[in-house]
Design a protein around this motif. Structure first.
Motif, PDB file in Angstrom:
ATOM      1  N   TRP A  23      49.647  18.256  12.450  1.00  0.00           N
ATOM      2  CA  TRP A  23      50.030  18.617  13.813  1.00  0.00           C
ATOM      3  C   TRP A  23      51.551  18.748  13.886  1.00  0.00           C
ATOM      4  CZ3 TRP A  23      46.605  19.472  17.790  1.00  0.00           C
ATOM      5  CH2 TRP A  23      45.329  18.921  17.699  1.00  0.00           C
ATOM      6  N   VAL A  24      52.007  19.745  14.602  1.00  0.00           N
ATOM      7  CA  VAL A  24      53.425  19.809  14.952  1.00  0.00           C
ATOM      8  C   VAL A  24      53.729  18.623  15.856  1.00  0.00           C
ATOM      9  CG1 VAL A  24      55.138  21.115  16.278  1.00  0.00           C
ATOM     10  CG2 VAL A  24      53.585  22.306  14.695  1.00  0.00           C
ATOM     11  N   GLY A  25      54.806  17.918  15.593  1.00  0.00           N
ATOM     12  CA  GLY A  25      55.145  16.728  16.360  1.00  0.00           C
ATOM     13  C   GLY A  25      55.878  17.046  17.651  1.00  0.00           C
ATOM     14  N   PRO A  26      56.152  16.025  18.441  1.00  0.00           N
ATOM     15  CA  PRO A  26      56.889  16.211  19.698  1.00  0.00           C
ATOM     16  C   PRO A  26      58.332  16.660  19.424  1.00  0.00           C
ATOM     17  CG  PRO A  26      55.907  13.999  19.553  1.00  0.00           C
ATOM     18  CD  PRO A  26      55.820  14.617  18.199  1.00  0.00           C
ATOM     19  N   GLU A  43      60.439  15.412  15.894  1.00  0.00           N
ATOM     20  CA  GLU A  43      59.751  14.347  15.184  1.00  0.00           C
ATOM     21  C   GLU A  43      59.036  14.963  13.978  1.00  0.00           C
ATOM     22  OE1 GLU A  43      59.522  10.977  16.269  1.00  0.00           O
ATOM     23  OE2 GLU A  43      61.259  11.707  17.420  1.00  0.00           O
ATOM     24  N   PRO A  44      58.814  14.171  12.942  1.00  0.00           N
ATOM     25  CA  PRO A  44      58.083  14.711  11.786  1.00  0.00           C
ATOM     26  C   PRO A  44      56.678  15.176  12.168  1.00  0.00           C
ATOM     27  CG  PRO A  44      59.033  12.566  11.270  1.00  0.00           C
ATOM     28  CD  PRO A  44      59.210  12.787  12.739  1.00  0.00           C
ATOM     29  N   ILE A  45      56.120  16.043  11.346  1.00  0.00           N
ATOM     30  CA  ILE A  45      54.741  16.460  11.569  1.00  0.00           C
ATOM     31  C   ILE A  45      53.819  15.249  11.445  1.00  0.00           C
ATOM     32  CG2 ILE A  45      55.075  18.834  10.870  1.00  0.00           C
ATOM     33  CD1 ILE A  45      54.105  18.152   8.093  1.00  0.00           C
TER      34      ILE A  45
END
Lengths: 254, 254, 254, 254
Positions: free
Chosen positions: D203-206, D188-190
């Motif tokens: 945040w780093v996404g899932p 997923e996008p950040i």
């Protein structure tokens, strides 16, 4: 010539540090030892659990990896260099350090760590506001003036000056005022948030507004266009209460 | 009943924290919010660049991941809980917090962060020495006595007590003394070392010995078997120099 | 023109990064997103517990505060920019990434994180030795040649090339060899040390020497003056054992 | 008896670690060396810039302060203990490690770091979903069965098994399947956010959902109620492309 150690808490790339360095270079032999990134809020914290690394950024500028402002000054005056420094000037901080801020400020902490040197230590902050002009040059000029005055007319050893400069063109300053620290209200509440996995996290909120911002305080001076100069002490003893506490400990009412 | 917030800078697993909690539990409703690891030397540093996470360790004990002592108390009194606390007790620190130590101490910082609460804040440290017995129970009992006295006979708001307890059996204590902070000599030089790849690293050295350790100081009290109780202030203004600085800024000699 | 994302694990100030950027600038539109300090050994680690901050260092160079190489590439290709990149080139690492090194290498990890882009990812390392000349220019030229070849003659999607360049003047290179990864012996033991307070700490020791450094390996190629080019896969399945494991799970001997 | 080293990436207090330890204790002499907090996403990262500290949590459980899973296993097998271990079992991870996850997983990395020991290494993950029952006991029983099978019928040296257990009661499992790793779509996008001071953070996404989740994959096995057992290799060479790359480097089309 005088040897000045410069540090800050916004990190070695900060605009305020660059301006401070340029402002003092004509007056003294300057060395910069600064953190590798923003360490605002670091207070007097010292890194004791791991060793520190230092890399030379350019001539006379050294960077302490993961270092706090206190680490930087501590290393610089405790063996990193062969020569002794005469004083520490810290800043120019992006944002005010007024009232209770000094407890948390890395900028002030860097100055405090310089208390063992021969000349006074100075912490300089620019009182920026959203949309204000970021007049670092004004603060740089004030820093230079104070250093010149200290060289000409030294203050007692271990005096630390906390200097807050309104974010204005130099010509619009009303002058300098000796001030006491005001007090802030309690901080804003913490800000609850969630990471992208739905887990709660908490941000420390913004500081409170000035509560004791009356006559004679640093808050009042900068609000009225004056440079605020507060002499700080590092003796945290509340001397006025010593007798009371003595009685209280002996079981008499304080 | 009184609601006491307990924190420390040695981390939530520390023996001193456990003893403090057990000592105060009979007197008050206690909640522990503590760092997840040793944060000695953290001073009043606040974590502003990243959000914090909290995990419940057990009932009434919460741990702040990568948190400083100031973070812990700040979160606890700024929104983490629904109820208000009445006071902060911090410790029992493993090792003295005497003289200049208070500038760097996370234990003292936790107490300072509790200055907005209704009752006095207390920082408790055990003056361990190599080979000393680690009498945390002694310090726990002193902490309980001070809390009881504060409940019975409150001090002025915002009074912070820095308490250092000799590492002795309770019966061998000579009593309690109200003290002022002494001063330490400059720290030992930094310790140069190398990582296994041959690159230089620097450790912050041990603190200096007491320089002003004379009559009336905290150093002197504990050296003579007394519990040292120093009232702290958080106003760092050096009021005695305000007039001098004013003159000095106006160009007259200070 | 082709859009190349450059990253590394030595941090944005590293000499190798500067040379790589200069070497590729004539061939492509380059953007640098790099860690703010040395993150050697970071492997594919992603920062999940805290959010990341990015600051622009100069035009087309962005720095991720406390970021890993994988964080840098992840941010860059997952929403930090409006445009898509075509490929990742990572390096030039100071030191070899041979054999088992690729498991731990942040340089290789940055390339791996670029596996979703249209063109091959390349990790470039300079095989420095104590006293070797640090011929980053040689490695920069090799990187440029490989990029040109990829533009002219693309490899299959998701191919990652791990390139190790001997630390020699370009003219002294023997050529390029396609190699397989060798293996290293186990690392040297950990190095026990003490902090200045007498408490034990442990350093991870240097990597072991090459164990399988025979014909066809990357170790062998660079030892003989060749540029080693190893195609990597990110499918860690040991396909040759699938049937054995199936039997073994069903209770027949593997 | 067999000496098993246990580690994880969720930290030493994790439920999964506790269950794993209890499940293996009847079968072997177990030692736990684990990180002091959640290090999910740590991959094979090794701490090279600072030394590590270890504290004993209880008998046979040691905690590495700020350590990664790889640090933990590295210390444990490279000199922290006098005796050698026979194998590493890592987990039980809270959450799946399927497909590309293995590149980032600290749980898998801990197992990989045990590749030099005499017996196979095992990484065990529980495929939790929101609302699923957290059947760690199921995963613990599977881990014990695999260890018993390895003791009775050892696999080739350096085999690493990546085991994912559906979050179900043991009785509802359909069996064990040898699987290959599937692939995930891109993450997923950040997630852009702001700190309370209005500054952007990311945040780093899932992770993405499974793209290649077809027959024979680990995704498919767990989706159908099977324990997925994937043999891993640590040779990242893409052997099938070696000849192509050789030709390509010589200027012939790949």
């Amino acid at each position: 010539s005088v040897k000045i150690l410069i540090s800050n808490d916004d990190g070695y790339r900060a605009e305020g540090l660059r301006v401070l360095r340029e402002s003092l270079a004509p007056l003294a032999e300057v060395t910069v030892v600064a953190p590798d990134r923003n360490r605002s809020g670091a207070s007097n914290s010292l890194t004791l659990d791991v060793p520190l690394r230092v890399f030379p950024y350019d001539t006379d500028c050294h960077v302490v990896v993961s270092g706090t402002p206190t680490d930087c000054v501590h290393l610089a005056i405790s063996g990193l260099f062969e020569h002794e420094h005469d004083m520490v000037v810290s800043g120019i901080n992006e944002g005010a350090n007024l009232g209770d801020d000094v407890l948390y400020s890395g900028t002030v902490a860097a100055a405090i760590e310089g208390r063992f040197l021969g000349l006074s230590a100075i912490a300089v902050s620019l009182v920026t506001r959203p949309g204000s002009g970021q007049h670092y040059a004004t603060a740089g000029r004030i820093a230079a003036e104070l250093v010149m005055r200290i060289q000409r007319s030294p203050l007692h050893q271990a005096t630390i000056l906390n200097v807050n400069v309104p974010d204005l063109p130099y010509e619009e300053l009303k002058g300098c005022k000796a001030t006491r620290l005001g007090y802030r209200h309690r901080s804003e509440p913490i800000v609850r948030s969630e990471d992208p996995r739905g887990r709660p996290v908490y941000w420390v909120g913004p500081p409170g507004v000035g509560q004791d911002a009356g006559d004679g305080t640093d808050f009042d001076a900068v609000a009225n266009g004056y440079v605020s100069v507060t002499p700080l002490q590092i003796d945290l003893t509340r001397h006025s209460m010593l007798e009371d506490i003595g009685n209280w400990l002996r079981g008499r009412e304080a």
